[in-house]
Every structure is written in structure tokens, then in C-alpha cells.
Design an enzyme around this catalytic site. Structure first.
Site, PDB file in Angstrom:
ATOM      1  N   MET A 318      32.917  46.046  42.463  1.00 51.19           N
ATOM      2  CA  MET A 318      32.355  46.375  41.141  1.00 51.19           C
ATOM      3  C   MET A 318      32.825  45.318  40.149  1.00 51.19           C
ATOM      4  SD  MET A 318      32.566  50.468  40.932  1.00 51.19           S
ATOM      5  CE  MET A 318      31.275  51.483  41.642  1.00 51.19           C
ATOM      6  N   HIS A 444      47.900  15.335  36.164  1.00 53.84           N
ATOM      7  CA  HIS A 444      49.315  15.677  35.940  1.00 53.84           C
ATOM      8  C   HIS A 444      49.631  15.573  34.455  1.00 53.84           C
ATOM      9  CE1 HIS A 444      53.619  15.957  36.480  1.00 53.84           C
ATOM     10  NE2 HIS A 444      53.743  14.893  35.698  1.00 53.84           N
TER      11      HIS A 444
HETATM   12  P1  FAD Z   1      26.825  48.074  33.846  1.00 55.09           P
HETATM   13  O1  FAD Z   1      27.504  46.985  33.145  1.00 55.09           O
HETATM   14  O2  FAD Z   1      27.547  49.359  34.022  1.00 55.09           O
HETATM   15  O3  FAD Z   1      25.482  48.335  33.028  1.00 55.09           O
HETATM   16  C1  FAD Z   1      24.603  49.364  33.344  1.00 55.09           C
HETATM   17  C2  FAD Z   1      23.778  49.706  32.119  1.00 55.09           C
HETATM   18  O4  FAD Z   1      22.725  50.571  32.511  1.00 55.09           O
HETATM   19  C3  FAD Z   1      24.566  50.460  31.040  1.00 55.09           C
HETATM   20  O5  FAD Z   1      24.416  49.819  29.805  1.00 55.09           O
HETATM   21  C4  FAD Z   1      23.917  51.837  31.014  1.00 55.09           C
HETATM   22  O6  FAD Z   1      23.904  52.412  29.734  1.00 55.09           O
HETATM   23  C5  FAD Z   1      22.527  51.531  31.489  1.00 55.09           C
HETATM   24  N1  FAD Z   1      21.823  52.668  32.082  1.00 55.09           N
HETATM   25  C6  FAD Z   1      22.262  53.498  33.045  1.00 55.09           C
HETATM   26  N2  FAD Z   1      21.308  54.399  33.369  1.00 55.09           N
HETATM   27  C7  FAD Z   1      20.242  54.111  32.579  1.00 55.09           C
HETATM   28  C8  FAD Z   1      18.955  54.659  32.464  1.00 55.09           C
HETATM   29  N3  FAD Z   1      18.533  55.675  33.239  1.00 55.09           N
HETATM   30  N4  FAD Z   1      18.107  54.144  31.544  1.00 55.09           N
HETATM   31  C9  FAD Z   1      18.495  53.106  30.757  1.00 55.09           C
HETATM   32  N5  FAD Z   1      19.712  52.523  30.851  1.00 55.09           N
HETATM   33  C10 FAD Z   1      20.557  53.014  31.758  1.00 55.09           C
HETATM   34  N6  FAD Z   1      34.435  43.097  35.894  1.00 55.09           N
HETATM   35  C11 FAD Z   1      34.744  41.782  35.965  1.00 55.09           C
HETATM   36  O7  FAD Z   1      34.120  41.054  36.751  1.00 55.09           O
HETATM   37  N7  FAD Z   1      35.725  41.237  35.187  1.00 55.09           N
HETATM   38  C12 FAD Z   1      36.441  41.987  34.323  1.00 55.09           C
HETATM   39  O8  FAD Z   1      37.331  41.457  33.634  1.00 55.09           O
HETATM   40  C13 FAD Z   1      36.159  43.374  34.229  1.00 55.09           C
HETATM   41  N8  FAD Z   1      36.855  44.157  33.376  1.00 55.09           N
HETATM   42  C14 FAD Z   1      36.534  45.477  33.280  1.00 55.09           C
HETATM   43  C15 FAD Z   1      37.279  46.276  32.417  1.00 55.09           C
HETATM   44  C16 FAD Z   1      36.987  47.613  32.296  1.00 55.09           C
HETATM   45  C17 FAD Z   1      37.800  48.469  31.339  1.00 55.09           C
HETATM   46  C18 FAD Z   1      35.910  48.179  33.035  1.00 55.09           C
HETATM   47  C19 FAD Z   1      35.554  49.628  32.878  1.00 55.09           C
HETATM   48  C20 FAD Z   1      35.174  47.399  33.907  1.00 55.09           C
HETATM   49  C21 FAD Z   1      35.483  46.043  34.047  1.00 55.09           C
HETATM   50  N9  FAD Z   1      34.792  45.218  34.937  1.00 55.09           N
HETATM   51  C22 FAD Z   1      35.118  43.903  35.038  1.00 55.09           C
HETATM   52  C23 FAD Z   1      33.708  45.730  35.777  1.00 55.09           C
HETATM   53  C24 FAD Z   1      32.334  45.368  35.153  1.00 55.09           C
HETATM   54  O9  FAD Z   1      32.271  45.885  33.846  1.00 55.09           O
HETATM   55  C25 FAD Z   1      31.209  45.919  36.000  1.00 55.09           C
HETATM   56  O10 FAD Z   1      31.357  45.495  37.344  1.00 55.09           O
HETATM   57  C26 FAD Z   1      29.859  45.436  35.484  1.00 55.09           C
HETATM   58  O11 FAD Z   1      29.665  45.835  34.150  1.00 55.09           O
HETATM   59  C27 FAD Z   1      28.723  45.967  36.348  1.00 55.09           C
HETATM   60  O12 FAD Z   1      27.523  45.499  35.839  1.00 55.09           O
HETATM   61  P2  FAD Z   1      26.155  46.280  36.064  1.00 55.09           P
HETATM   62  O13 FAD Z   1      25.104  45.437  35.424  1.00 55.09           O
HETATM   63  O14 FAD Z   1      25.994  46.654  37.489  1.00 55.09           O
HETATM   64  O15 FAD Z   1      26.312  47.671  35.278  1.00 55.09           O
HETATM   65  P1  NAD Z   2      40.569  50.307  41.282  1.00 54.63           P
HETATM   66  O1  NAD Z   2      39.809  50.667  42.493  1.00 54.63           O
HETATM   67  O2  NAD Z   2      40.846  48.884  40.984  1.00 54.63           O
HETATM   68  O3  NAD Z   2      41.981  51.025  41.277  1.00 54.63           O
HETATM   69  C1  NAD Z   2      42.124  52.393  41.424  1.00 54.63           C
HETATM   70  C2  NAD Z   2      43.532  52.653  41.908  1.00 54.63           C
HETATM   71  O4  NAD Z   2      43.763  54.038  41.849  1.00 54.63           O
HETATM   72  C3  NAD Z   2      43.769  52.216  43.346  1.00 54.63           C
HETATM   73  O5  NAD Z   2      44.946  51.458  43.425  1.00 54.63           O
HETATM   74  C4  NAD Z   2      43.889  53.526  44.093  1.00 54.63           C
HETATM   75  O6  NAD Z   2      44.735  53.456  45.217  1.00 54.63           O
HETATM   76  C5  NAD Z   2      44.447  54.427  43.010  1.00 54.63           C
HETATM   77  N1  NAD Z   2      44.198  55.847  43.196  1.00 54.63           N
HETATM   78  C6  NAD Z   2      43.070  56.436  43.664  1.00 54.63           C
HETATM   79  N2  NAD Z   2      43.239  57.775  43.707  1.00 54.63           N
HETATM   80  C7  NAD Z   2      44.487  58.021  43.253  1.00 54.63           C
HETATM   81  C8  NAD Z   2      45.255  59.204  43.057  1.00 54.63           C
HETATM   82  N3  NAD Z   2      44.757  60.387  43.352  1.00 54.63           N
HETATM   83  N4  NAD Z   2      46.519  59.095  42.571  1.00 54.63           N
HETATM   84  C9  NAD Z   2      47.039  57.869  42.269  1.00 54.63           C
HETATM   85  N5  NAD Z   2      46.361  56.737  42.453  1.00 54.63           N
HETATM   86  C10 NAD Z   2      45.107  56.807  42.932  1.00 54.63           C
HETATM   87  O7  NAD Z   2      39.769  51.017  40.078  1.00 54.63           O
HETATM   88  P2  NAD Z   2      39.924  50.880  38.522  1.00 54.63           P
HETATM   89  O8  NAD Z   2      41.169  50.204  38.162  1.00 54.63           O
HETATM   90  O9  NAD Z   2      39.637  52.234  37.971  1.00 54.63           O
HETATM   91  O10 NAD Z   2      38.713  49.932  38.181  1.00 54.63           O
HETATM   92  C11 NAD Z   2      37.364  50.319  38.501  1.00 54.63           C
HETATM   93  C12 NAD Z   2      36.529  49.134  38.833  1.00 54.63           C
HETATM   94  O11 NAD Z   2      36.350  48.308  37.695  1.00 54.63           O
HETATM   95  C13 NAD Z   2      37.152  48.308  39.928  1.00 54.63           C
HETATM   96  O12 NAD Z   2      36.293  48.326  41.028  1.00 54.63           O
HETATM   97  C14 NAD Z   2      37.269  46.939  39.383  1.00 54.63           C
HETATM   98  O13 NAD Z   2      36.715  46.011  40.246  1.00 54.63           O
HETATM   99  C15 NAD Z   2      36.499  46.955  38.071  1.00 54.63           C
HETATM  100  N6  NAD Z   2      37.339  46.245  37.081  1.00 54.63           N
HETATM  101  C16 NAD Z   2      37.522  44.909  37.264  1.00 54.63           C
HETATM  102  C17 NAD Z   2      38.346  44.223  36.405  1.00 54.63           C
HETATM  103  C18 NAD Z   2      38.540  42.772  36.634  1.00 54.63           C
HETATM  104  O14 NAD Z   2      37.775  42.172  37.352  1.00 54.63           O
HETATM  105  N7  NAD Z   2      39.557  42.161  36.037  1.00 54.63           N
HETATM  106  C19 NAD Z   2      39.002  44.879  35.384  1.00 54.63           C
HETATM  107  C20 NAD Z   2      38.819  46.242  35.251  1.00 54.63           C
HETATM  108  C21 NAD Z   2      37.968  46.902  36.111  1.00 54.63           C
END
Ligand code: FAD
Ligand code: NAD
Length: 466
Positions: A318, A444
Site C-alpha cells: 500500500m 565526495h
Molecule cells: P487513495 O489515496 O486512498 O485514494 C482513493 C480516493 O478514492 C480517496 O480520495 C477516496 O475519497 C476516493 N473514493 C473512494 N471511494 C470512492 C467512491 N465510491 N467515489 C468517489 N471517490 C471515492 N505511501 C507512500 O508511498 N509514502 C508515504 O510516505 C506514505 N505515508 C503515508 C502516511 C499515512 C499517515 C497514511 C495513512 C498512508 C501513507 N502512505 C504512504 C500510503 C499512501 O497514502 C497510499 O498507498 C496511497 O494513497 C494509495 O493511493 P490510491 O490512489 O490507491 O488511494
Molecule cells: P503496517 O502494516 O506498516 O504496520 C502495522 C503493524 O501493526 C505491523 O507491525 C503489525 O505486526 C502490527 N499489528 C497488527 N496487529 C496488531 C495487534 N493486534 N497488536 C499489535 N500490533 C499489531 O501498517 P500501518 O503502519 O498502519 O500503515 C498502513 C499502510 O500505510 C502500510 O501498508 C504502509 O505501507 C502505508 N504507509 C506507508 C508509509 C511510507 O511509505 N512511509 C507511511 C505510512 C503508511
């Protein structure tokens, strides 16, 4: 009724990139987003706001803990103005989502605000501000994901919260209890630790960031412990209760004992789940798998041939950049091209400081696959550049095939690794050997020299500076 070559549901990094690429390829394109701002999770409540807070809190930590080492003295107290910090984060988000509006206009993409749902495979109903029905020859589902929860936790979104609320708290928690030592828990945990919160991370597995190379988990765990975070590994959370302003979390340790944690906020970050609610997939004959993901074939085509799906709503990591690659892939597939994605070469990054980044196979995966490999590792502390800036934690580790020397995986933790990993991706795309990397000139003094030195170490143990 408006009619399109392609309609995209969801405007996250998957959806909006797909829309731009479709438009570039000459298709009449529409994008449907239920919220009033474009950009999805990533721009609104994910990647961008979390990185804004990581940057702000990093500056604060530098000012309070490290400026003095550099001979910089600030008279008086250095204070955090959380409201301003959160306000700046929101300004960054607004500017970034506004940029997507601009890109949609520039590419003549029609934007509809409202919830999209299938009437049948080629007709979509939009409910909300731009309510109407539209027709499209092809549809791309890019509806992303939402935070997962544990069945016994009731999220009140005030004290028992997800990442979305953690990005806009009104006060620095006194004690933030984090369930899940994955990417979200560690990035946001570090933000609030730097701002002064006591932080406890409760992780079910025996290591944090459990899907990454174990060497990175160990090193990052050390960083968190050094910052005085409580790292409770191998703890299974059993209950989370709120009593007034207090949150009580109970978890079972390896010995079967129940341990109690009391804090004022609890962040639940145990993963995310695909979001398909309200799409009415059945009407279009689109099937889901038993993990709630939209089922796709190798062309990212669903069980209904004119409908595709990308990003968090399907299988795989994701990540925003994975969703983007899939957006481009589907647009080009629809245009009759033959694009390709190498999922093994999608890098993963944790934006803590030091940063953690990886691409390719982990040592654990190579062992499980019985691949004979060699390891070259180089510590940042041996680099002049790292000492000059004071960022000496971490290392670069290169795993190469024992016989052919081909690079199979690169794992790093240290300053600027989020950017350094790009060199590893390029090298692996072109199937470089460790020796190839070791023979390329690296400027470097730079942090990138650690990559060259790790490659030298992997080639035949001839790193120069250790
Ligand atoms: P999304 O970004 O979830 O977009 C889906 C969109 O579809 C949403 O705007 C939603 O409102 C819309 N939608 C849903 N259903 C409907 C509908 N029926 N009609 C109209 N609109 C709809 N990933 C990274 O690679 N690097 C990071 O640093 C990173 N940091 C993150 C930090 C946090 C706190 C979180 C929560 C996630 C992070 N992620 C990061 C993960 C990243 O945000 C997701 O993997 C990414 O946004 C997925 O893109 P997407 O286009 O599949 O969906
Ligand atoms: P994650 O899958 O990275 O981590 C979830 C953690 O929760 C795992 O270590 C898992 O072992 C633990 N866990 C699961 N069930 C548990 C329980 N019952 N008790 C204690 N620990 C438990 O998921 P996340 O941190 O919620 O992030 C969600 C997604 O968003 C991820 O797939 C990540 O790729 C994406 N994301 C990416 C970035 C980035 O790329 N820098 C930043 C934020 C989020």
C-alpha cells in the site's frame, strides 16, 4: 449524459496519475472523487501531511538537541506552537491538492465531486455536489484504503484515534500509546516523541517494521529506545478502554502475563484495508477476493473486462508510488501498449530519522528461497559527510548473488536514505552487479558514498574506509 473513453473512481496518487496518463494518450477522461479536494489519502491525510509534521518536528529536535553541538546558541526557551505547526501542515496539503486541480484542468480532465457507484459496467452514478450519471467505455477503480481496526477497539477519534486524527491533534499527548510498530506508528510516534510526548509502541510481532529486513528493524528499534520510547515487542493487545481523558490498554506478553498501559491518547496503526464501500461492484460484475481487495489479473483487469483496478484497493504494497505506477500501467494498457511493472523493485521507505529504505529481497527472503548470497555492509559513521553533519547512525547493506554478483537487495538506514535508495533501484533495474556499483564514481563527500562502500564490501570485502 456525458460520455467518456475512461472514467476513474478515486483521485489518490493511483487515480489522478491514471487520469493524466489517459489524457496524455488522447482519451477523453473523467475523474470522480467523493471529497472536495483531490489527491486521496496520500495528499490529504497520508504521505504529505505526515512528512510535513516529520520535517517540522525534526527542525524542533535539531534546535533543542543538536544546534549547540554546532556552536549555535539560541537565547531563551525554544517552544513548540502546535497550532501553527498543524496549520503549516494544512497549508502544505492545500497547496499540494490545489496542484492536482491545476493538473486536471491542464490535461482537460473532467472532475466530478461525489460518490461514484456502478449502475452497470459502463454507467456510473455520481451522488453529491456534481450528481448525475455518466457513461464510460473503460473504468478504473482507484478507491484506495481506510485504516483497519481490531474488532474489540471502539475508535472514538478523540483519544482512541487513527492516523487521520493524529495528524491534527490540538495538544501534544502526555503519553501516546501506539498499537502497531509499522510505518504509521513509527513515523507519527517519532513526531510526538520529538514534541515531548512519552511514547509506548506495542507491537504484536517480535520486531518493529516486521516486513523489512531484520537488520533494519533492529537498528531502528535502537533509535527509538535511545529516544526513550518504550518498545513493547511480542505483545498482543487485548483491550483498549477510555475513562474520561485516560486511555487504558491491556496486552499479553510472551509469558502470558497481562500488562497494563495508561496514557491520554492511543493511536491504532495496525494496517489499512481496501475501500470499496458504496461502489456497488456487484452491479458491474466485479469480484473481490477473501481479503476484501478487488481481484485483478496481470493486466490489472477485474473480472469485468472493461474495468480495471489499481493502488491500495488491490493486492500488493500500500504505497503511493506503487499506485502511481499502476495508474500509468493501466492507462497504457488501455491505449494498446505493453507496459511492465517489476514489483520486486518498488522501494519501501520509512521517513523517520534516520530514514529507512529498502528494495529487492531481504536476507530472510533469500534464506527462505535457498539463494546463495553475500553481504556487503558499510556504516555511515565511517563517512566524512556523515560526521560533518552529525548524522552518523545507520548503515547500507547490499545483498548480492554469491556466484553472479548481481544485486538482489539493498537495505539502508541513515540520513537521506529515502533519496539514496533511488540509486539501488536504478542499479537493480539494469541488473547491476555489486562490482558495477563499486566502480561508479560517487561524489565526495556525500552520504551516497556509503552505497559505493557497501558495494565494495559485497564485491570482495574491499571497502576502503573501514
Ligand atoms: P487513495 O489515496 O486512498 O485514494 C482513493 C480516493 O478514492 C480517496 O480520495 C477516496 O475519497 C476516493 N473514493 C473512494 N471511494 C470512492 C467512491 N465510491 N467515489 C468517489 N471517490 C471515492 N505511501 C507512500 O508511498 N509514502 C508515504 O510516505 C506514505 N505515508 C503515508 C502516511 C499515512 C499517515 C497514511 C495513512 C498512508 C501513507 N502512505 C504512504 C500510503 C499512501 O497514502 C497510499 O498507498 C496511497 O494513497 C494509495 O493511493 P490510491 O490512489 O490507491 O488511494
Ligand atoms: P503496517 O502494516 O506498516 O504496520 C502495522 C503493524 O501493526 C505491523 O507491525 C503489525 O505486526 C502490527 N499489528 C497488527 N496487529 C496488531 C495487534 N493486534 N497488536 C499489535 N500490533 C499489531 O501498517 P500501518 O503502519 O498502519 O500503515 C498502513 C499502510 O500505510 C502500510 O501498508 C504502509 O505501507 C502505508 N504507509 C506507508 C508509509 C511510507 O511509505 N512511509 C507511511 C505510512 C503508511
Amino acid at each position: 449524459m456525458k460520455s467518456y473513453d475512461v472514467a476513474i473512481i478515486g483521485s489518490g496518487p493511483g487515480g489522478y496519475v491514471a487520469a493524466i496518463r489517459c489524457a496524455q494518450l488522447g482519451m477523453k477522461t473523467a475523474i470522480i472523487e467523493k471529497y472536495s479536494t483531490l489527491g486521496g489519502t496520500c495528499l490529504n491525510v497520508g504521505c504529505i501531511p505526515s512528512k510535513a509534521l516529520l520535517s517540522s518536528s525534526h527542525h524542533y529536535e535539531e534546535a533543542t538537541k543538536h544546534f549547540e553541538d554546532h556552536g549555535i546558541e539560541i537565547p531563551g526557551d525554544i517552544k513548540v506552537n502546535l497550532e501553527k505547526m498543524i496549520g503549516r501542515k494544512q497549508a502544505v496539503v492545500d497547496q499540494t491538492t490545489g496542484g492536482i486541480d491545476f493538473l486536471m484542468k491542464k490535461n482537460n480532465i473532467d472532475v466530478f465531486e461525489g460518490l461514484g457507484s456502478f449502475i452497470d459496467a459502463t454507467h456510473i452514478k455520481i451522488e453529491g455536489k456534481d450528481a448525475q450519471e455518466i457513461e464510460a467505455k473503460k473504468v478504473i477503480i482507484a478507491t484506495g484504503s481506510k485504516p483497519s481496526n481490531l474488532p474489540f477497539i471502539s475508535l472514538d477519534k478523540e483519544r482512541i484515534i487513527t492516523s487521520t486524527e493524529a495528524l491534527k491533534l490540538k495538544e501534544v499527548p502526555k503519553h501516546l500509546i501506539i498499537i502497531g510498530g509499522g510505518v504509521i506508528g513509527l513515523e507519527l510516534g517519532q513526531v510526538y516523541r520529538r514534541l515531548g510526548a512519552e511514547v509506548t509502541v506495542i507491537e504484536y510481532m517480535d520486531r518493529i517494521i516486521p516486513t523489512m529486513d531484520a537488520g533494519l528493524s533492529k537498528e531502528l528499534n535502537k533509535v527509538f529506545k535511545k529516544a526513550k520510547c518504550k518498545m513493547m515487542l511480542s505483545h498482543k493487545v487485548q483491550s483498549v478502554e477510555r475513562n474520561g481523558d485516560e486511555v487504558v490498554v491491556k496486552a499479553e506478553n510472551k509469558k502470558g502475563e497481562v500488562v497494563e498501559f495508561k496514557g491520554d491518547y492511543c493511536l491504532v496503526s495496525v494496517g489499512r484495508k481496501p475501500y470499496t464501500e458504496g461502489l456497488n461492484l456487484e452491479a458491474a460484475g466485479v469480484k473481490m477476493n477473501d481479503r476484501g481487495q478487488v481481484e485483478v489479473n496481470e493486466h490489472l483487469q477485474t473480472s469485468t473486462s472493461n474495468i480495471y483496478a489499481i493502488g491500495d484497493v488491490i493486492k500488493g504494497a500500500m504505497l503511493a508510488h506503487k499506485a502511481e505506477e499502476e495508474g500509468t500501467f493501466v492507462a497504457e494498457t488501455i491505449a494498446g501498449q505493453k507496459p511492465h511493472i517489476d514489483y520486486n523493485l518498488i522501494p519501501g521507505v520509512v521517513y523517520t530519522w534516520p530514514e529507512v529504505a529498502a528494495v529487492g529481497k531481504t536476507e530472510e527472503e533469500l534464506k527462505a528461497d535457498n539463494v546463495a548470497y553475500k553481504v556487503g555492509q558499510f556504516p555511515f559513521r565511517a563517512l566524512g559527510r556523515a560526521r560533518a553533519s552529525g548524522d552518523i547512525e545507520g548503515f547500507v547493506k547490499i545483498l548480492a548473488d554469491k556466484t553472479t554478483d548481481e544485486v538482489l537487495g539493498v537495505h539502508m538506514i541513515g540520513a537521506r536514505c529515502a533519496d539514496l535508495i533511488a540509486e539501488a533501484v536504478v542499479s537493480m533495474e539494469y541488473r547491476a552487479s555489486a562490482e558495477d556499483i563499486s566502480r561508479m564514481s560517487h561524489a565526495h563527500p556525500t552520504f551516497a558514498e556509503a552505497v559505493k562502500e557497501a558495494a565494495l564490501a559485497a564485491t570482495d570485502n574491499r571497502a576502503l574506509h573501514v
